[in-house]
Design an enzyme around this catalytic site. Structure first.
Site, PDB file in Angstrom:
ATOM      1  N   LYS A  41       0.175   3.796  -2.701  1.00 24.84           N
ATOM      2  CA  LYS A  41      -0.750   4.927  -2.605  1.00 24.84           C
ATOM      3  C   LYS A  41      -0.020   6.267  -2.579  1.00 24.84           C
ATOM      4  CE  LYS A  41      -4.563   2.381  -0.455  1.00 24.84           C
ATOM      5  NZ  LYS A  41      -3.986   1.034  -0.254  1.00 24.84           N
ATOM      6  N   SER A  70      -5.888   3.997   4.198  1.00 27.95           N
ATOM      7  CA  SER A  70      -5.411   3.056   3.182  1.00 27.95           C
ATOM      8  C   SER A  70      -6.602   2.448   2.448  1.00 27.95           C
ATOM      9  CB  SER A  70      -4.540   1.952   3.793  1.00 27.95           C
ATOM     10  OG  SER A  70      -3.681   1.395   2.819  1.00 27.95           O
ATOM     11  N   SER A 127       0.793  -1.238   0.000  1.00 27.13           N
ATOM     12  CA  SER A 127       0.000   0.000   0.000  1.00 27.13           C
ATOM     13  C   SER A 127       0.821   1.282   0.000  1.00 27.13           C
ATOM     14  CB  SER A 127      -0.955   0.018   1.197  1.00 27.13           C
ATOM     15  OG  SER A 127      -2.129  -0.717   0.903  1.00 27.13           O
TER      16      SER A 127
END
Length: 461
Positions: free
Chosen positions: A118, A300, A115
């Site tokens: 991102k 997230s 993640s």
């Protein structure tokens, strides 16, 4: 271009953002509402322990001594040697003010980022789309006089009704239905058939490298232009069970709201294509892109990442599919001079993504500087250790990383055999560092990377 001085960062700007996070701590502890001071506050954060707030350090001073790379390396090498991670460990740490390299371990090696992808999505979205833009959901006139069509444009935060204090405040079906009913009633219409158009996103609703289990376990929904609460069954839970047909669920919610304001909906909502050039009946806007980016980073939120990347695709002239979004994001990275980024989704769920620690650090440096003020929401969206977002339950008093609580802001990343962490940390002398730690190893755990970041916070180097 040499690493040192690649981006000259305005430390006072970064310091102000981190100081604002500490001010938020005191505001929450004291129970004071200061909306005129704090323009935005993340939802559902853990109350910050009073002890940590009392012990929070003074903001960094401009004369904080630079970090000695050799002393920092001694401490980090020892911690990494004790981590149990044998291979697949990557790291890069630089001085935020000068860009000087302070620590490097295979910093140009490509790794699965999970993640922390991102960060790429956030930078690309803010740069290509703009922090002040919105995503607009419309109701348009259908092909028949008594038909209206709900048209999805990619706002995954659209909800049925808003709860008091929600941040960012989402657009609602309640508002959209009221506006629609007002327009219909003015035209003497009190009964309609309802179509819904989810055609904006072509191609697969799941990315290359995704597993069906991601949807089954609630990590994401299938990706659609029309959805309610990110496709969640329980909207208050980030990792909720997802509905089987997000566009239909959204249309059904809109039908309920139309009925509630006196417009009869004949039959069930049906999938249609809105007529080209159809007259707009009503519309609602999402929160600004900057707020969506902050929420995406804090929570997230995987679905939000994917729909934001499609906004990048639209801005860059690509089709808003997984492939088009990836191509658009790559084009933005090239424009900004960030190499070594390969993404096949925007959330980081894809195991096909590859990013280097150096690229993650460069993204944070870019977002911290004066040259791209449109990127500052990347920093304000970083979770704070043991306080907000995906770090709220890490760096606790009972962990080996407790000393980093409140001093570290970072984006997390977790997949099976993958753990990543990239962000900012003050050292014991008040010097600000930018870091990225990535582990692609069966022993990878977020708690282990937390101890690496805590080394930075503890270091009087």
């Amino acid at each position: 271009m040499p690493k040192e001085g690649r981006y000259r960062v305005r430390r006072d700007r970064v310091q102000a953002l981190l100081t604002l996070a500490l001010l938020n701590i005191f505001v929450l502890v004291a129970g004071v509402v200061a909306q005129d001071v704090i323009a935005s506050r993340p939802p559902e954060t853990m109350p910050y322990p009073v002890a940590h707030a009392e012990e929070a350090p003074d903001p960094a001073t401009s004369d904080a001594e630079p970090v000695d790379p050799d002393r920092l390396a001694d401490k980090l090498d020892d911690r990494m040697s004790d981590s149990g991670i044998d291979d697949g460990l990557y790291a890069y740490v630089v001085d935020a003010e000068t860009g000087q390299e302070l620590f490097a371990r295979d910093e140009t090696g490509v790794a699965v980022p999970a993640s922390t992808t991102k960060l790429v999505t956030a930078v690309a979205t803010l740069h290509a789309v703009g922090p002040g833009e919105h995503i607009t959901t419309e109701v348009v006139q259908g092909s028949a006089p008594d038909e209206v069509v709900l048209v999805g444009a990619g706002d995954s935060t659209l909800t049925e009704e808003v709860e008091p204090g929600a941040y960012p405040r989402p657009a609602t079906m309640e508002e959209l239905a009221e506006s629609t009913a007002h327009k219909l009633s003015a035209a003497g219409v009190d009964s309609v058939s309802l179509g819904y158009d989810d055609s904006l996103y072509p191609g697969s609703d799941m990315a290359p490298g995704w597993k069906q289990g991601y949807v089954d376990e609630g990590s994401t929904a299938t990706v659609h232009a029309l959805m309610l609460d990110g496709g969640r069954v329980y909207k208050e839970q980030n990792y909720s069970q997802r509905v089987g047909d997000p566009p239909l669920a959204a249309a059904q919610a809109f039908a309920r709201r139309l009925e509630a304001v006196g417009i009869t909906v004949e039959g069930a909502p049906s999938p249609v294509r809105a007529p080209d050039g159809a007259e707009a009946v009503a519309s609602v806007d999402s929160p600004p892109i900057s707020a969506l980016v902050e929420k995406m980073m804090l929570d997230s939120d995987n679905v939000m990442a994917e729909v934001l990347a499609r906004q990048v695709a639209l801005a860059e002239g690509e089709e808003p599919s997984f492939g088009g979004a990836s191509a658009a994001v790559h084009a933005v990275m090239e424009e900004l001079g960030i190499p070594d980024v390969h993404v096949e989704d925007a959330s980081g769920l894809s195991v096909n993504n590859r990013i280097t620690p150096e690229a993650l650090v460069d993204l944070l440096l870019l977002a911290s500087g004066d040259e791209h003020p449109d990127l500052h929401a990347v920093l304000s969206g970083l979770p704070t250790a043991h306080f907000t977002g995906t770090l709220d339950d890490r760096y606790s008093d009972y962990s080996q990383s407790a000393a980093g609580a409140g001093l570290i802001r970072a984006k997390t990343g977790t997949l099976n055999g993958v753990s990543t962490l990239a962000g900012l940390a003050y050292d014991a002398e008040g010097r600000l560092m930018v870091f990225a730690f990535m582990a692609n190893d069966p022993a990878a755990q977020g708690s282990t990377l937390d101890t690496f970041a805590t080394v930075l916070a503890e270091c009087g180097c």
